[in-house]
Design a protein around this motif. Structure first.
Motif, PDB file in Angstrom:
ATOM      1  N   GLY A  73    -123.895 -21.217 -96.107  1.00  0.00           N
ATOM      2  CA  GLY A  73    -125.372 -20.528 -94.980  1.00  0.00           C
ATOM      3  C   GLY A  73    -125.597 -21.442 -94.047  1.00  0.00           C
ATOM      4  N   LYS A  74    -125.677 -22.208 -93.976  1.00  0.00           N
ATOM      5  CA  LYS A  74    -126.890 -22.649 -92.275  1.00  0.00           C
ATOM      6  C   LYS A  74    -127.613 -22.430 -92.593  1.00  0.00           C
ATOM      7  CE  LYS A  74    -122.534 -24.498 -91.604  1.00  0.00           C
ATOM      8  NZ  LYS A  74    -121.442 -23.789 -92.257  1.00  0.00           N
ATOM      9  N   ALA A  75    -128.755 -22.153 -93.862  1.00  0.00           N
ATOM     10  CA  ALA A  75    -129.516 -21.223 -93.285  1.00  0.00           C
ATOM     11  C   ALA A  75    -131.144 -22.345 -93.105  1.00  0.00           C
ATOM     12  CB  ALA A  75    -129.958 -21.549 -94.898  1.00  0.00           C
ATOM     13  N   HIS A  76    -130.563 -24.094 -93.378  1.00  0.00           N
ATOM     14  CA  HIS A  76    -132.058 -24.868 -92.198  1.00  0.00           C
ATOM     15  C   HIS A  76    -131.678 -24.902 -90.830  1.00  0.00           C
ATOM     16  CE1 HIS A  76    -127.499 -27.005 -93.331  1.00  0.00           C
ATOM     17  NE2 HIS A  76    -128.401 -28.506 -92.097  1.00  0.00           N
ATOM     18  N   THR A  77    -130.187 -24.711 -90.797  1.00  0.00           N
ATOM     19  CA  THR A  77    -130.249 -24.623 -89.594  1.00  0.00           C
ATOM     20  C   THR A  77    -130.582 -23.601 -88.430  1.00  0.00           C
ATOM     21  OG1 THR A  77    -127.679 -24.122 -89.209  1.00  0.00           O
ATOM     22  CG2 THR A  77    -128.356 -26.495 -89.327  1.00  0.00           C
ATOM     23  N   THR A  78    -130.346 -22.152 -88.843  1.00  0.00           N
ATOM     24  CA  THR A  78    -131.326 -21.025 -88.355  1.00  0.00           C
ATOM     25  C   THR A  78    -132.536 -21.412 -88.309  1.00  0.00           C
ATOM     26  OG1 THR A  78    -129.606 -20.126 -89.483  1.00  0.00           O
ATOM     27  CG2 THR A  78    -131.217 -19.072 -88.949  1.00  0.00           C
ATOM     28  N   TRP A 247    -120.340 -14.917 -96.867  1.00  0.00           N
ATOM     29  CA  TRP A 247    -121.302 -15.661 -95.814  1.00  0.00           C
ATOM     30  C   TRP A 247    -120.962 -15.038 -94.666  1.00  0.00           C
ATOM     31  CZ3 TRP A 247    -124.217 -18.595 -97.838  1.00  0.00           C
ATOM     32  CH2 TRP A 247    -124.221 -18.929 -98.988  1.00  0.00           C
ATOM     33  N   THR A 248    -120.300 -14.994 -93.462  1.00  0.00           N
ATOM     34  CA  THR A 248    -120.548 -14.957 -92.333  1.00  0.00           C
ATOM     35  C   THR A 248    -122.018 -13.225 -92.707  1.00  0.00           C
ATOM     36  OG1 THR A 248    -118.788 -12.976 -92.607  1.00  0.00           O
ATOM     37  CG2 THR A 248    -118.378 -14.992 -91.246  1.00  0.00           C
ATOM     38  N   TYR A 249    -121.705 -12.615 -93.479  1.00  0.00           N
ATOM     39  CA  TYR A 249    -122.690 -10.982 -93.245  1.00  0.00           C
ATOM     40  C   TYR A 249    -124.335 -12.497 -93.647  1.00  0.00           C
ATOM     41  CZ  TYR A 249    -125.772  -7.570 -94.406  1.00  0.00           C
ATOM     42  OH  TYR A 249    -126.762  -6.666 -95.176  1.00  0.00           O
ATOM     43  N   TRP A 250    -124.084 -13.448 -94.433  1.00  0.00           N
ATOM     44  CA  TRP A 250    -125.225 -13.917 -95.169  1.00  0.00           C
ATOM     45  C   TRP A 250    -126.511 -15.118 -94.093  1.00  0.00           C
ATOM     46  CZ3 TRP A 250    -121.905 -14.008 -99.657  1.00  0.00           C
ATOM     47  CH2 TRP A 250    -122.024 -12.949-100.221  1.00  0.00           C
ATOM     48  N   GLU A 251    -125.369 -15.366 -93.412  1.00  0.00           N
ATOM     49  CA  GLU A 251    -125.580 -16.491 -92.501  1.00  0.00           C
ATOM     50  C   GLU A 251    -126.397 -15.111 -91.406  1.00  0.00           C
ATOM     51  OE1 GLU A 251    -123.637 -20.173 -89.702  1.00  0.00           O
ATOM     52  OE2 GLU A 251    -122.881 -19.154 -91.118  1.00  0.00           O
TER      53      GLU A 251
END
Length: 266
Positions: A73-78, A247-251
């Motif tokens: 999800g790349k949450a940390h980069t977001t 995942w595209t939605y959650w990211e």
């Protein structure tokens, strides 16, 4: 906990440097799980040498583990990008496993283990011990799918711990679990429903929001939850966006939770 002594019998950590901070992998011996529990932390550089940083707990969905929000999800980069742009204050991300029972534990107590207590009580304790952040700093919780169920229900159940909570593409009842897992429904214990937990604590819960993709298999469950809460006069935010259970939605939409938590914090 005695001063200077860890709540956990054992704690192991390792780090992966990132451009804006560090991903810290943590494994503790969890009394609630009766064994080891894993979590990934993201600590932005803006949180260094501070002990009052807000903590956001992110719960993954079925099949995954503590790595899912960061690696898929790349949450940390977001988060780091939003902090760097000035749209968010410094926040620590705590991304725990669900306890690794079956295809997904549902973040509830059953099968001789308390997956709920692991999230609500032990994960904040682990974050504080590993980072030096104050256990009294503001805490928020969000998640996707099964993790959305956990975040909405646990956030409502523990208002003294979580200042606000959020869900994405959320399961709204343990009755939804058979859509995803092979374990029988009765293995999860008594039926649990997000709406019931919110109504039970309606006078004490913090602000909350949830969203769902219009092509998601859980869209009708989320619409029904919104209708039920509206009928009861509960204050909340519900949004729908294009997208499915993916995942595209959650990211893309995890930023909505970060923005929401920042607005509550400010």
């Amino acid at each position: 906990m005695t001063s200077g002594k860890s709540y956990f019998r054992t704690t192991e950590t390792g780090e992966i440097p990132c451009e804006g901070g560090v991903l810290r992998m943590v494994t503790v011996k969890s009394p609630s799980l009766g064994g080891r529990g894993d979590l990934s932390l993201y600590i932005p550089r803006q949180a260094n040498d501070r002990a009052d940083v807000p903590v956001v707990i992110l719960l993954h969905g079925v099949y995954g583990s503590h790595w899912a929000w960061a690696l898929s999800g790349k949450a940390h980069t977001t988060l780091q990008s939003m902090i760097d742009s000035g749209s968010l204050p410094a926040m620590i991300l705590a991304m725990p496993s669900d306890g690794l029972w079956g295809d997904g534990s549902g973040y509830a107590a059953h099968s001789g283990r308390d997956f709920e207590a692991w999230i609500a009580k032990e994960v904040p304790q682990a974050v504080s011990e590993v980072t030096g952040n104050s256990p009294h700093s503001p805490h928020f919780i969000s998640g996707l799918s099964m993790g959305g169920f956990g975040a909405l229900r646990i956030g409502a159940k523990y208002p003294e711990r979580f200042r606000a909570f959020s869900g994405h593409s959320s399961i709204t009842s343990t009755k939804d679990m058979p859509l995803f897992v092979e374990e029988p429904l009765d293995a999860f214990g008594p039926e649990l429903h997000v709406v019931e937990q919110i109504l039970e604590n309606r006078e004490r819960i913090g602000p909350f929001r949830f969203d769902c993709g219009t092509e998601d298999l859980l869209i009708e469950q989320n619409r029904r939850l919104a209708r039920q809460l509206q009928a009861e006069g509960i204050d909340f935010s519900y949004q729908e966006f294009p997208g499915g259970h993916e995942w595209t939605y959650w990211e893309e939409h995890i930023a909505k939770s970060f923005e929401f938590f920042a607005s509550v914090f400010s």
